[in-house]
Design a protein around this motif. Structure first.
Motif, PDB file in Angstrom:
ATOM      1  N   ILE A 252       1.046  -1.418  -0.168  1.00 28.78           N
ATOM      2  CA  ILE A 252      -0.067  -0.089  -0.591  1.00 28.78           C
ATOM      3  C   ILE A 252       0.821   1.113  -0.228  1.00 28.78           C
ATOM      4  O   ILE A 252       1.677   1.170   1.010  1.00 28.78           O
ATOM      5  CB  ILE A 252      -0.762   0.056   0.803  1.00 28.78           C
ATOM      6  N   GLU A 253       0.766   1.972  -0.692  1.00 25.65           N
ATOM      7  CA  GLU A 253       1.105   3.585  -0.796  1.00 25.65           C
ATOM      8  C   GLU A 253       0.617   4.440  -0.957  1.00 25.65           C
ATOM      9  O   GLU A 253      -0.671   4.149  -1.093  1.00 25.65           O
ATOM     10  CB  GLU A 253       2.184   3.440  -2.442  1.00 25.65           C
ATOM     11  N   TRP A 254       0.150   5.467   0.514  1.00 21.58           N
ATOM     12  CA  TRP A 254      -0.317   6.770   0.265  1.00 21.58           C
ATOM     13  C   TRP A 254       0.128   7.859   0.528  1.00 21.58           C
ATOM     14  O   TRP A 254       1.162   8.156   1.197  1.00 21.58           O
ATOM     15  CB  TRP A 254      -1.067   6.146   1.590  1.00 21.58           C
ATOM     16  N   ARG A 255       0.199   8.510  -0.345  1.00 16.38           N
ATOM     17  CA  ARG A 255       0.202  10.103  -0.538  1.00 16.38           C
ATOM     18  C   ARG A 255      -0.140  10.884   1.233  1.00 16.38           C
ATOM     19  O   ARG A 255      -1.841  10.895   1.449  1.00 16.38           O
ATOM     20  CB  ARG A 255       0.099  10.811  -1.473  1.00 16.38           C
ATOM     21  N   GLN A 290      -9.771  11.177   7.162  1.00 14.28           N
ATOM     22  CA  GLN A 290     -10.607   9.786   6.498  1.00 14.28           C
ATOM     23  C   GLN A 290     -11.142   9.192   7.242  1.00 14.28           C
ATOM     24  O   GLN A 290     -12.474   8.646   7.362  1.00 14.28           O
ATOM     25  CB  GLN A 290      -9.357   8.958   6.514  1.00 14.28           C
ATOM     26  N   THR A 311      -9.426  -0.215   7.630  1.00 18.38           N
ATOM     27  CA  THR A 311      -8.481   1.843   6.933  1.00 18.38           C
ATOM     28  C   THR A 311      -7.185   0.828   7.449  1.00 18.38           C
ATOM     29  O   THR A 311      -7.159   0.047   8.646  1.00 18.38           O
ATOM     30  CB  THR A 311      -9.008   3.318   7.736  1.00 18.38           C
ATOM     31  N   LEU A 313      -4.309   2.449   7.749  1.00 22.77           N
ATOM     32  CA  LEU A 313      -3.416   3.383   7.994  1.00 22.77           C
ATOM     33  C   LEU A 313      -3.439   3.315  10.091  1.00 22.77           C
ATOM     34  O   LEU A 313      -1.871   4.319  10.770  1.00 22.77           O
ATOM     35  CB  LEU A 313      -3.407   4.058   7.608  1.00 22.77           C
TER      36      LEU A 313
END
Length: 389
Positions: A252-255, A290, A311, A313
């Motif tokens: 997972i890549e989250w900006r 979020q 999520t 995150l």
């Protein structure tokens, strides 16, 4: 270890010594040392037994393949985990690289991932013995030369190459996190990314003040552990100045989008514990948006919410009970609930969970999680359970 001993270790006699050392449950024991010294010098016997110990330790980073790799002690400590190296290699491939110059390749952990991704690799390593071990790790799949990366970089790089740098983070005093102490120099390493597709690996706790604004920065977490901050250039999907969170092995890549700081409020139904990469990347405000959440206290990386959002995150907890943080209150609650196993999580408090757990004198068949945190109403102990949506 000197270069001559490293060459012996990777050669036929070294292979025999390693096989014999591997047969011992404890290769560092006096009995193992005595047996090894019947055929080899004390230095060779010690190098073989030490290598077997390092390989066994290396399985935590490299799995079973560690049994075929060569490690200097410091190289194992700094070596990139296999999941992270594979992910990094995939980004070089996606950026269109065909050859990577690995400046400061160490034991070759990243170089191995590059060649396995189909990239041509040339490694440069300053320490001669480490260069020998790295060359053995790569075998015929890549090349390692001994030399000074600062001096050789200009000669080796050609148009279309990508560059990877993992500066040594050790001094005579031991491991260091200060960029002023790394080798090659930090200013030179960051400057090498200009005009090239590249990545500079840094420690996960690097101060934000040391991060150039014109590079994309990715904080990488592997199996929940924050392992590095990578400085990137030449990534079409990561603009200069981007701040990213990378979660592995999920990929997972989250900006991180810039958002105002979340408001401060009282407890909600749920509490979110952000992952360490999210925290280091400054992603708390965006995460709060979020999950429709708010902060419980300034500078405390917990978020409260009345909404359960799935999520990757953060870990979500449902708050079952809130009580003042007081040892007598906690002890009485644990006794009534029959708590024998207690997970204690906390932020912003000078409390040792292990000491508190002993002082509570836990006894019983049940387990629980307690979260200690400042709130607008004071420090609270929250009995909570992990939630899934």
């Amino acid at each position: 270890m000197d270069e001559a001993l490293a060459r012996w270790l990777v050669g036929p006699e070294g292979a025999e010594a390693l096989a014999e050392a591997s047969a011992w449950p404890d290769p560092s024991s006096l009995a193992a040392a005595a047996a090894l010294r019947r055929r080899w010098t004390p230095e060779q016997a010690s190098a073989a037994s030490r290598q077997v110990e390092l390989r066994r330790r290396g399985m935590a980073k490299f799995g079973d393949r560690a049994t075929a790799l060569f490690f200097p002690t410091a190289g194992l400590e700094q070596a990139t985990r296999a999941d992270v190296a594979r992910w990094r290699a995939s980004r070089f491939v996606a950026a269109g690289a065909s050859r990577v110059i690995d400046l400061g390749c160490g034991i070759g952990a990243d170089a191995l991932a590059f060649v396995e991704a189909g990239l041509e690799v040339l490694g440069v390593e300053l320490e001669p013995a480490t260069a020998v071990l790295a060359g053995a790790n790569l075998g015929e799949r890549g090349r390692v030369i001994t030399g000074d990366a600062v001096r050789l970089a200009g000669e080796l790089l050609r148009p279309g190459d990508a560059v990877f740098l993992d500066p040594a983070r050790r001094t005579a005093r031991g491991r260091t996190w200060r960029v002023a102490d790394v080798t090659p120099p930090w200013e030179w390493a960051t400057g090498m990314l200009a005009g090239w597709t590249g990545c500079l690996k840094a420690g996960p706790g690097i101060p934000h003040a040391d991060l150039p604004e014109d590079l994309a920065i990715a904080w990488v977490s592997d199996h929940g552990d924050l392992v590095e901050a990578g400085l990137w250039s030449g990534q079409s999907d990561w603009a200069p100045g981007s701040r990213m969170v990378v979660l592995l092995p999920e990929g997972i890549e989250w900006r991180v989008e810039r958002r105002p700081e979340p408001r401060i409020g009282e407890l909600g139904r749920y509490l979110y514990e952000p992952g360490p990469a999210v925290i280091r990347a400054g992603g708390i405000p965006a995460l709060a948006e979020q999950v429709a959440g708010w902060a419980l206290a300034p500078g405390i990386a917990y978020l409260a919410s009345d909404t359960l959002v799935e999520t990757p995150l953060a870990t979500a907890f449902e708050i079952e009970q809130a009580m003042p943080h007081d040892e007598r209150t906690l002890r009485a609650w644990a006794r009534r609930a029959g708590i024998g196993r207690l997970e204690i999580k906390l932020r912003g408090l000078d409390i040792d969970p292990a000491v508190l757990r002993r002082r509570l004198k836990l006894s019983g068949p049940n387990s629980a999680t307690v979260i200690l945190t400042p709130t607008p109403a004071g420090v609270r102990a929250l009995v909570a359970s992990r939630s899934v949506s």
